[in-house]
Design a protein around this motif. Structure first.
Motif, PDB file in Angstrom:
ATOM      1  N   GLY A  24       0.788  -1.230   0.000  1.00 43.98           N
ATOM      2  CA  GLY A  24       0.000   0.000   0.000  1.00 43.98           C
ATOM      3  C   GLY A  24       0.815   1.271   0.000  1.00 43.98           C
ATOM      4  O   GLY A  24       1.974   1.285  -0.372  1.00 43.98           O
ATOM      5  N   SER A  25       0.151   2.347   0.413  1.00 48.26           N
ATOM      6  CA  SER A  25       0.815   3.647   0.445  1.00 48.26           C
ATOM      7  C   SER A  25       1.316   3.935   1.864  1.00 48.26           C
ATOM      8  O   SER A  25       0.702   3.528   2.849  1.00 48.26           O
ATOM      9  CB  SER A  25      -0.135   4.744  -0.031  1.00 48.26           C
ATOM     10  N   HIS A  26       2.434   4.655   1.940  1.00 47.15           N
ATOM     11  CA  HIS A  26       3.087   4.925   3.216  1.00 47.15           C
ATOM     12  C   HIS A  26       3.611   6.349   3.250  1.00 47.15           C
ATOM     13  O   HIS A  26       4.096   6.875   2.254  1.00 47.15           O
ATOM     14  CB  HIS A  26       4.233   3.938   3.454  1.00 47.15           C
ATOM     15  N   HIS A  27       3.530   6.955   4.414  1.00 43.74           N
ATOM     16  CA  HIS A  27       3.955   8.342   4.632  1.00 43.74           C
ATOM     17  C   HIS A  27       5.481   8.454   4.643  1.00 43.74           C
ATOM     18  O   HIS A  27       6.178   7.551   5.100  1.00 43.74           O
ATOM     19  CB  HIS A  27       3.393   8.817   5.972  1.00 43.74           C
ATOM     20  N   TYR A  28       5.990   9.595   4.155  1.00 41.23           N
ATOM     21  CA  TYR A  28       7.410   9.913   4.310  1.00 41.23           C
ATOM     22  C   TYR A  28       7.549  11.410   4.551  1.00 41.23           C
ATOM     23  O   TYR A  28       6.653  12.197   4.235  1.00 41.23           O
ATOM     24  CB  TYR A  28       8.248   9.491   3.090  1.00 41.23           C
ATOM     25  N   ALA A  29       8.661  11.803   5.127  1.00 43.22           N
ATOM     26  CA  ALA A  29       9.013  13.206   5.327  1.00 43.22           C
ATOM     27  C   ALA A  29      10.498  13.359   5.003  1.00 43.22           C
ATOM     28  O   ALA A  29      11.296  12.462   5.271  1.00 43.22           O
ATOM     29  CB  ALA A  29       8.734  13.626   6.764  1.00 43.22           C
ATOM     30  N   TRP A  30      10.856  14.495   4.415  1.00 41.39           N
ATOM     31  CA  TRP A  30      12.238  14.740   4.006  1.00 41.39           C
ATOM     32  C   TRP A  30      12.551  16.204   4.239  1.00 41.39           C
ATOM     33  O   TRP A  30      11.708  17.077   3.979  1.00 41.39           O
ATOM     34  CB  TRP A  30      12.380  14.378   2.527  1.00 41.39           C
ATOM     35  N   GLN A  31      13.737  16.512   4.747  1.00 44.93           N
ATOM     36  CA  GLN A  31      14.189  17.885   4.931  1.00 44.93           C
ATOM     37  C   GLN A  31      15.651  17.997   4.557  1.00 44.93           C
ATOM     38  O   GLN A  31      16.429  17.067   4.771  1.00 44.93           O
ATOM     39  CB  GLN A  31      14.037  18.332   6.390  1.00 44.93           C
ATOM     40  N   GLN A  32      16.002  19.156   4.020  1.00 48.75           N
ATOM     41  CA  GLN A  32      17.394  19.439   3.674  1.00 48.75           C
ATOM     42  C   GLN A  32      17.681  20.874   4.091  1.00 48.75           C
ATOM     43  O   GLN A  32      16.841  21.748   3.883  1.00 48.75           O
ATOM     44  CB  GLN A  32      17.602  19.277   2.177  1.00 48.75           C
ATOM     45  N   ALA A  33      18.851  21.110   4.671  1.00 51.78           N
ATOM     46  CA  ALA A  33      19.221  22.458   5.087  1.00 51.78           C
ATOM     47  C   ALA A  33      20.741  22.619   5.032  1.00 51.78           C
ATOM     48  O   ALA A  33      21.472  21.694   5.352  1.00 51.78           O
ATOM     49  CB  ALA A  33      18.733  22.734   6.500  1.00 51.78           C
ATOM     50  N   PRO A  34      21.203  23.794   4.621  1.00 49.23           N
ATOM     51  CA  PRO A  34      22.638  24.054   4.611  1.00 49.23           C
ATOM     52  C   PRO A  34      23.113  24.509   5.984  1.00 49.23           C
ATOM     53  O   PRO A  34      22.376  25.133   6.738  1.00 49.23           O
ATOM     54  CB  PRO A  34      22.767  25.207   3.604  1.00 49.23           C
ATOM     55  N   THR A  35      24.339  24.122   6.314  1.00 50.58           N
ATOM     56  CA  THR A  35      25.002  24.612   7.520  1.00 50.58           C
ATOM     57  C   THR A  35      26.490  24.712   7.204  1.00 50.58           C
ATOM     58  O   THR A  35      27.081  23.756   6.711  1.00 50.58           O
ATOM     59  CB  THR A  35      24.745  23.700   8.732  1.00 50.58           C
ATOM     60  N   LEU A  36      27.061  25.859   7.451  1.00 48.86           N
ATOM     61  CA  LEU A  36      28.444  26.145   7.051  1.00 48.86           C
ATOM     62  C   LEU A  36      28.607  25.767   5.580  1.00 48.86           C
ATOM     63  O   LEU A  36      27.813  26.157   4.747  1.00 48.86           O
ATOM     64  CB  LEU A  36      29.425  25.401   7.951  1.00 48.86           C
ATOM     65  N   GLN A  37      29.638  24.975   5.256  1.00 52.72           N
ATOM     66  CA  GLN A  37      29.820  24.550   3.866  1.00 52.72           C
ATOM     67  C   GLN A  37      29.184  23.200   3.579  1.00 52.72           C
ATOM     68  O   GLN A  37      29.398  22.613   2.533  1.00 52.72           O
ATOM     69  CB  GLN A  37      31.299  24.541   3.473  1.00 52.72           C
ATOM     70  N   PHE A  38      28.374  22.679   4.492  1.00 54.29           N
ATOM     71  CA  PHE A  38      27.735  21.378   4.342  1.00 54.29           C
ATOM     72  C   PHE A  38      26.245  21.539   4.068  1.00 54.29           C
ATOM     73  O   PHE A  38      25.637  22.522   4.448  1.00 54.29           O
ATOM     74  CB  PHE A  38      27.875  20.545   5.627  1.00 54.29           C
ATOM     75  N   THR A  39      25.677  20.538   3.442  1.00 52.04           N
ATOM     76  CA  THR A  39      24.225  20.420   3.343  1.00 52.04           C
ATOM     77  C   THR A  39      23.843  19.117   4.012  1.00 52.04           C
ATOM     78  O   THR A  39      24.405  18.073   3.700  1.00 52.04           O
ATOM     79  CB  THR A  39      23.764  20.411   1.867  1.00 52.04           C
ATOM     80  N   VAL A  40      22.936  19.194   4.959  1.00 52.59           N
ATOM     81  CA  VAL A  40      22.501  17.995   5.665  1.00 52.59           C
ATOM     82  C   VAL A  40      21.064  17.682   5.269  1.00 52.59           C
ATOM     83  O   VAL A  40      20.262  18.578   5.038  1.00 52.59           O
ATOM     84  CB  VAL A  40      22.627  18.152   7.198  1.00 52.59           C
ATOM     85  N   ALA A  41      20.756  16.395   5.157  1.00 54.10           N
ATOM     86  CA  ALA A  41      19.410  15.961   4.782  1.00 54.10           C
ATOM     87  C   ALA A  41      18.978  14.808   5.673  1.00 54.10           C
ATOM     88  O   ALA A  41      19.801  14.002   6.112  1.00 54.10           O
ATOM     89  CB  ALA A  41      19.377  15.530   3.317  1.00 54.10           C
ATOM     90  N   VAL A  42      17.683  14.758   5.935  1.00 57.33           N
ATOM     91  CA  VAL A  42      17.098  13.723   6.778  1.00 57.33           C
ATOM     92  C   VAL A  42      15.857  13.193   6.079  1.00 57.33           C
ATOM     93  O   VAL A  42      15.077  13.956   5.530  1.00 57.33           O
ATOM     94  CB  VAL A  42      16.693  14.285   8.156  1.00 57.33           C
ATOM     95  N   THR A  43      15.672  11.875   6.097  1.00 57.37           N
ATOM     96  CA  THR A  43      14.469  11.251   5.547  1.00 57.37           C
ATOM     97  C   THR A  43      13.873  10.333   6.606  1.00 57.37           C
ATOM     98  O   THR A  43      14.593   9.611   7.282  1.00 57.37           O
ATOM     99  CB  THR A  43      14.809  10.402   4.307  1.00 57.37           C
ATOM    100  N   GLY A  44      12.573  10.378   6.730  1.00 58.81           N
ATOM    101  CA  GLY A  44      11.863   9.462   7.610  1.00 58.81           C
ATOM    102  C   GLY A  44      10.756   8.804   6.814  1.00 58.81           C
ATOM    103  O   GLY A  44      10.106   9.450   5.999  1.00 58.81           O
ATOM    104  N   GLU A  45      10.566   7.525   7.004  1.00 58.81           N
ATOM    105  CA  GLU A  45       9.502   6.828   6.280  1.00 58.81           C
ATOM    106  C   GLU A  45       8.901   5.747   7.157  1.00 58.81           C
ATOM    107  O   GLU A  45       9.318   5.550   8.294  1.00 58.81           O
ATOM    108  CB  GLU A  45      10.006   6.252   4.974  1.00 58.81           C
ATOM    109  N   ARG A  46       7.935   5.065   6.604  1.00 56.90           N
ATOM    110  CA  ARG A  46       7.155   4.039   7.284  1.00 56.90           C
ATOM    111  C   ARG A  46       7.989   3.226   8.272  1.00 56.90           C
ATOM    112  O   ARG A  46       9.071   2.745   7.957  1.00 56.90           O
ATOM    113  CB  ARG A  46       6.586   3.094   6.226  1.00 56.90           C
ATOM    114  N   ALA A  47       7.445   3.101   9.476  1.00 56.61           N
ATOM    115  CA  ALA A  47       8.058   2.245  10.482  1.00 56.61           C
ATOM    116  C   ALA A  47       6.942   1.695  11.353  1.00 56.61           C
ATOM    117  O   ALA A  47       6.038   2.434  11.741  1.00 56.61           O
ATOM    118  CB  ALA A  47       9.054   3.030  11.328  1.00 56.61           C
ATOM    119  N   GLU A  48       7.006   0.424  11.639  1.00 55.73           N
ATOM    120  CA  GLU A  48       5.961  -0.207  12.433  1.00 55.73           C
ATOM    121  C   GLU A  48       5.822   0.494  13.781  1.00 55.73           C
ATOM    122  O   GLU A  48       6.810   0.768  14.459  1.00 55.73           O
ATOM    123  CB  GLU A  48       6.291  -1.683  12.649  1.00 55.73           C
ATOM    124  N   GLY A  49       4.592   0.845  14.123  1.00 52.45           N
ATOM    125  CA  GLY A  49       4.324   1.492  15.397  1.00 52.45           C
ATOM    126  C   GLY A  49       4.491   3.001  15.387  1.00 52.45           C
ATOM    127  O   GLY A  49       4.281   3.646  16.404  1.00 52.45           O
TER     128      GLY A  49
END
Length: 78
Positions: A24-49
């Motif tokens: 089926g279909s499942h929720h996800y969330a994603w964010q990306q942001a720069p800090t200093l000379q780096f770009t950091v990204a985070v992804t969260g997706e379906r997890a039981e519970g």
């Protein structure tokens, strides 16, 4: 992106993906942001519970915590 990222350079996205394997279909969330000379990204997706709000909250918390790591590494090198 500019060489000196500013406050308007953050990106985020939420949605659903479909998976036959996960039935089926499942929720996800994603964010990306720069800090200093780096770009950091985070992804969260379906997890039981985990609820959608819970996944979104964890992504926000992780994104907030990540910039400290590259900044700390840069400070140690300088």
């Amino acid at each position: 992106m500019s060489p000196h990222p500013g406050p308007g350079d953050d990106l985020s996205e939420v949605g659903e993906y479909r998976s036959f394997e996960l039935c089926g279909s499942h929720h996800y969330a994603w964010q990306q942001a720069p800090t200093l000379q780096f770009t950091v990204a985070v992804t969260g997706e379906r997890a039981e519970g985990r609820t959608r709000d819970g996944i979104d909250d964890l992504v926000v918390q992780a994104q907030a915590a990540l910039p400290a790591r590259p900044e700390s590494a840069v400070e140690k090198r300088n």
